[in-house]
Write a protein that holds these residues in place. Sequence first.
Motif, PDB file in Angstrom:
ATOM      1  N   GLU A 159       0.818  -1.219   0.000  1.00 21.54           N
ATOM      2  CA  GLU A 159       0.000   0.000   0.000  1.00 21.54           C
ATOM      3  C   GLU A 159       0.853   1.272   0.000  1.00 21.54           C
ATOM      4  O   GLU A 159       0.587   2.188  -0.772  1.00 21.54           O
ATOM      5  CB  GLU A 159      -0.972   0.002   1.177  1.00 21.54           C
ATOM      6  CG  GLU A 159      -1.931  -1.194   1.212  1.00 21.54           C
ATOM      7  CD  GLU A 159      -2.823  -1.287  -0.025  1.00 21.54           C
ATOM      8  OE1 GLU A 159      -2.892  -0.326  -0.815  1.00 21.54           O
ATOM      9  OE2 GLU A 159      -3.452  -2.347  -0.211  1.00 21.54           O
ATOM     10  N   ALA A 182      -5.211   9.075  -0.178  1.00 24.05           N
ATOM     11  CA  ALA A 182      -4.577   7.752  -0.138  1.00 24.05           C
ATOM     12  C   ALA A 182      -5.340   6.830   0.813  1.00 24.05           C
ATOM     13  O   ALA A 182      -4.763   5.970   1.478  1.00 24.05           O
ATOM     14  CB  ALA A 182      -3.124   7.895   0.293  1.00 24.05           C
ATOM     15  N   PHE A 197      -0.338  14.456   1.591  1.00 22.48           N
ATOM     16  CA  PHE A 197       0.570  15.239   0.740  1.00 22.48           C
ATOM     17  C   PHE A 197      -0.095  15.627  -0.575  1.00 22.48           C
ATOM     18  O   PHE A 197       0.473  15.473  -1.656  1.00 22.48           O
ATOM     19  CB  PHE A 197       1.878  14.467   0.499  1.00 22.48           C
ATOM     20  CG  PHE A 197       2.543  14.065   1.784  1.00 22.48           C
ATOM     21  CD1 PHE A 197       3.214  15.015   2.546  1.00 22.48           C
ATOM     22  CD2 PHE A 197       2.451  12.770   2.262  1.00 22.48           C
ATOM     23  CE1 PHE A 197       3.799  14.672   3.758  1.00 22.48           C
ATOM     24  CE2 PHE A 197       3.032  12.426   3.480  1.00 22.48           C
ATOM     25  CZ  PHE A 197       3.704  13.369   4.219  1.00 22.48           C
ATOM     26  N   GLY A 198      -1.321  16.115  -0.471  1.00 20.27           N
ATOM     27  CA  GLY A 198      -2.015  16.604  -1.661  1.00 20.27           C
ATOM     28  C   GLY A 198      -2.789  15.535  -2.407  1.00 20.27           C
ATOM     29  O   GLY A 198      -3.320  15.796  -3.483  1.00 20.27           O
ATOM     30  N   GLU A 199      -2.854  14.328  -1.871  1.00 24.90           N
ATOM     31  CA  GLU A 199      -3.650  13.297  -2.543  1.00 24.90           C
ATOM     32  C   GLU A 199      -4.479  12.524  -1.543  1.00 24.90           C
ATOM     33  O   GLU A 199      -4.215  12.523  -0.352  1.00 24.90           O
ATOM     34  CB  GLU A 199      -2.739  12.345  -3.316  1.00 24.90           C
ATOM     35  CG  GLU A 199      -2.317  12.966  -4.637  1.00 24.90           C
ATOM     36  CD  GLU A 199      -1.441  12.052  -5.458  1.00 24.90           C
ATOM     37  OE1 GLU A 199      -1.846  10.910  -5.689  1.00 24.90           O
ATOM     38  OE2 GLU A 199      -0.366  12.507  -5.845  1.00 24.90           O
ATOM     39  N   ALA A 212      11.205  13.129  -2.120  1.00 25.24           N
ATOM     40  CA  ALA A 212      10.600  11.872  -1.672  1.00 25.24           C
ATOM     41  C   ALA A 212      11.056  10.685  -2.513  1.00 25.24           C
ATOM     42  O   ALA A 212      10.801   9.537  -2.165  1.00 25.24           O
ATOM     43  CB  ALA A 212       9.073  11.985  -1.728  1.00 25.24           C
ATOM     44  N   ASN A 213      11.717  10.979  -3.621  1.00 24.18           N
ATOM     45  CA  ASN A 213      12.136   9.919  -4.542  1.00 24.18           C
ATOM     46  C   ASN A 213      13.525   9.409  -4.149  1.00 24.18           C
ATOM     47  O   ASN A 213      14.477   9.507  -4.919  1.00 24.18           O
ATOM     48  CB  ASN A 213      12.113  10.467  -5.974  1.00 24.18           C
ATOM     49  CG  ASN A 213      12.196   9.368  -7.017  1.00 24.18           C
ATOM     50  OD1 ASN A 213      12.104   8.187  -6.687  1.00 24.18           O
ATOM     51  ND2 ASN A 213      12.368   9.760  -8.264  1.00 24.18           N
ATOM     52  N   GLY A 252       3.995   1.327  -0.847  1.00 32.19           N
ATOM     53  CA  GLY A 252       4.842   1.205  -2.023  1.00 32.19           C
ATOM     54  C   GLY A 252       4.103   1.387  -3.336  1.00 32.19           C
ATOM     55  O   GLY A 252       4.722   1.349  -4.392  1.00 32.19           O
ATOM     56  N   GLY A 253       2.804   1.596  -3.286  1.00 34.60           N
ATOM     57  CA  GLY A 253       2.039   1.804  -4.510  1.00 34.60           C
ATOM     58  C   GLY A 253       2.374   3.114  -5.205  1.00 34.60           C
ATOM     59  O   GLY A 253       2.291   3.217  -6.425  1.00 34.60           O
ATOM     60  N   CYS A 254       2.759   4.123  -4.426  1.00 35.80           N
ATOM     61  CA  CYS A 254       2.985   5.456  -4.996  1.00 35.80           C
ATOM     62  C   CYS A 254       4.420   5.957  -4.814  1.00 35.80           C
ATOM     63  O   CYS A 254       4.847   6.873  -5.501  1.00 35.80           O
ATOM     64  CB  CYS A 254       2.035   6.467  -4.367  1.00 35.80           C
ATOM     65  SG  CYS A 254       0.301   6.076  -4.678  1.00 35.80           S
ATOM     66  N   HIS A 255       5.124   5.406  -3.835  1.00 36.73           N
ATOM     67  CA  HIS A 255       6.514   5.823  -3.569  1.00 36.73           C
ATOM     68  C   HIS A 255       7.166   4.633  -2.899  1.00 36.73           C
ATOM     69  O   HIS A 255       6.490   3.663  -2.583  1.00 36.73           O
ATOM     70  CB  HIS A 255       6.547   7.051  -2.651  1.00 36.73           C
ATOM     71  CG  HIS A 255       5.637   6.993  -1.460  1.00 36.73           C
ATOM     72  ND1 HIS A 255       5.844   6.142  -0.399  1.00 36.73           N
ATOM     73  CD2 HIS A 255       4.493   7.657  -1.159  1.00 36.73           C
ATOM     74  CE1 HIS A 255       4.898   6.319   0.498  1.00 36.73           C
ATOM     75  NE2 HIS A 255       4.042   7.219   0.068  1.00 36.73           N
ATOM     76  N   ILE A 276      14.899  13.161 -10.930  1.00 37.16           N
ATOM     77  CA  ILE A 276      14.746  12.960  -9.489  1.00 37.16           C
ATOM     78  C   ILE A 276      13.341  13.380  -9.060  1.00 37.16           C
ATOM     79  O   ILE A 276      12.658  12.666  -8.340  1.00 37.16           O
ATOM     80  CB  ILE A 276      15.847  13.724  -8.725  1.00 37.16           C
ATOM     81  CG1 ILE A 276      17.218  13.139  -9.100  1.00 37.16           C
ATOM     82  CG2 ILE A 276      15.610  13.644  -7.226  1.00 37.16           C
ATOM     83  CD1 ILE A 276      18.391  13.874  -8.521  1.00 37.16           C
ATOM     84  N   LYS A 277      12.929  14.541  -9.510  1.00 38.79           N
ATOM     85  CA  LYS A 277      11.552  15.023  -9.368  1.00 38.79           C
ATOM     86  C   LYS A 277      11.174  15.490  -7.975  1.00 38.79           C
ATOM     87  O   LYS A 277      10.514  16.496  -7.818  1.00 38.79           O
ATOM     88  CB  LYS A 277      10.556  13.951  -9.838  1.00 38.79           C
ATOM     89  CG  LYS A 277       9.143  14.508 -10.061  1.00 38.79           C
ATOM     90  CD  LYS A 277       8.293  13.570 -10.885  1.00 38.79           C
ATOM     91  CE  LYS A 277       6.900  14.144 -11.033  1.00 38.79           C
ATOM     92  NZ  LYS A 277       6.087  13.415 -11.971  1.00 38.79           N
ATOM     93  N   SER A 278      11.582  14.759  -6.955  1.00 37.76           N
ATOM     94  CA  SER A 278      11.104  15.072  -5.616  1.00 37.76           C
ATOM     95  C   SER A 278      12.092  14.539  -4.585  1.00 37.76           C
ATOM     96  O   SER A 278      12.739  13.504  -4.804  1.00 37.76           O
ATOM     97  CB  SER A 278       9.738  14.410  -5.424  1.00 37.76           C
ATOM     98  OG  SER A 278       9.459  14.203  -4.062  1.00 37.76           O
ATOM     99  N   ASN A 314      -5.984  13.059   3.169  1.00 37.40           N
ATOM    100  CA  ASN A 314      -5.214  14.252   2.793  1.00 37.40           C
ATOM    101  C   ASN A 314      -3.742  13.928   2.959  1.00 37.40           C
ATOM    102  O   ASN A 314      -3.093  14.321   3.930  1.00 37.40           O
ATOM    103  CB  ASN A 314      -5.606  15.437   3.687  1.00 37.40           C
ATOM    104  CG  ASN A 314      -7.040  15.841   3.432  1.00 37.40           C
ATOM    105  OD1 ASN A 314      -7.385  16.315   2.353  1.00 37.40           O
ATOM    106  ND2 ASN A 314      -7.893  15.620   4.424  1.00 37.40           N
TER     107      ASN A 314
END
Lengths: 160, 143
Positions: A38, A71, A67-69, A141-142, A40-43, A137-139, A65
């Motif tokens: 769960e 979940a 981090f803007g999504e 969090a990555n 690991g589905g997005c990060h 890299i984007k974030s 709510n």
Amino acid sequence: MKRLALLSTIVFTLGLSGLRADEGVKVSPIDHAATLKECGGCHIAFPPQMLPSRSWTKMMGDLANHFGENAALDQAVQDDIATYLAAHAADAPATKGGARFTKGLGADTVPLRITETPYWKREHDEIAASRFSDPKIKSKANCIACHRTADKGEFLEGDE
Amino acid sequence: MSNSRKIALISLLSLTNLAMVLPAAADPARDAILATLAEEAKKADPAFGGFSAERGQAFFAAKHTGGKPDTPSCTSCHSQDPTAAGETRAGKRIEPMAVSKNPSRFNKVEEVNKWFGRNCNSVLGRECTAVEKGDFITYLSAK
């Protein structure tokens, strides 16, 4: 000859000694299927050791709510994951060496991002902010963009 | 080449052609999910006349309002091209949405409910209707 053998032994032992303190950090990898799936589905499923239990409790209490999504999870799955995270948090009794992750963190502070902790900031103070906005890299969090084996609990330096 | 061999070869070629024009492989589990959604749609509106891939495509590509500012569209994370991989805001790869590229899409009811539940709220700020969900799956199953 003896000296050479001794030297080889020393070099060999140093080579095997593994991680020095300044080369990165290793934590026990997550061994909980629901957390891996769960989160690991997005990060990458972030190591629970890197935040105190109060942080995980707050985060898991507001997944709508996140981090803007949104979940959101079924209540039973949410509870299961929250229990796992709290039991493996930086300040959980079973966590070895967790104190380093909360060093410098105020007792009343409830960070929701690992990147907000004094520990993370200390470890990344040499990285220019522009590196994180690189499209590859984007974030922040990555983690795995630079720490290639982050999903195994290994955050080694010099991987990028 | 003998005649019977020729016929066998022609049959084989025709079958291959047939497979190419048909949409992505049918999946009984996906059909069952669509059937449940169709029932819901019919209950909400007795005049419901079936799902539409065109409506699904428009919904997928549209910029919606009412949701969270970082995710105004399905394409915010899933990319404009559903046969291509997308990327989460945290930088993780999302496998393609198109069933032709990713046959495991829309065939597990818990997953379908979980992701519509989350993403409709993120993108639209509300639940999706049965028609929206059915159109979406119909579009991506044909894609």
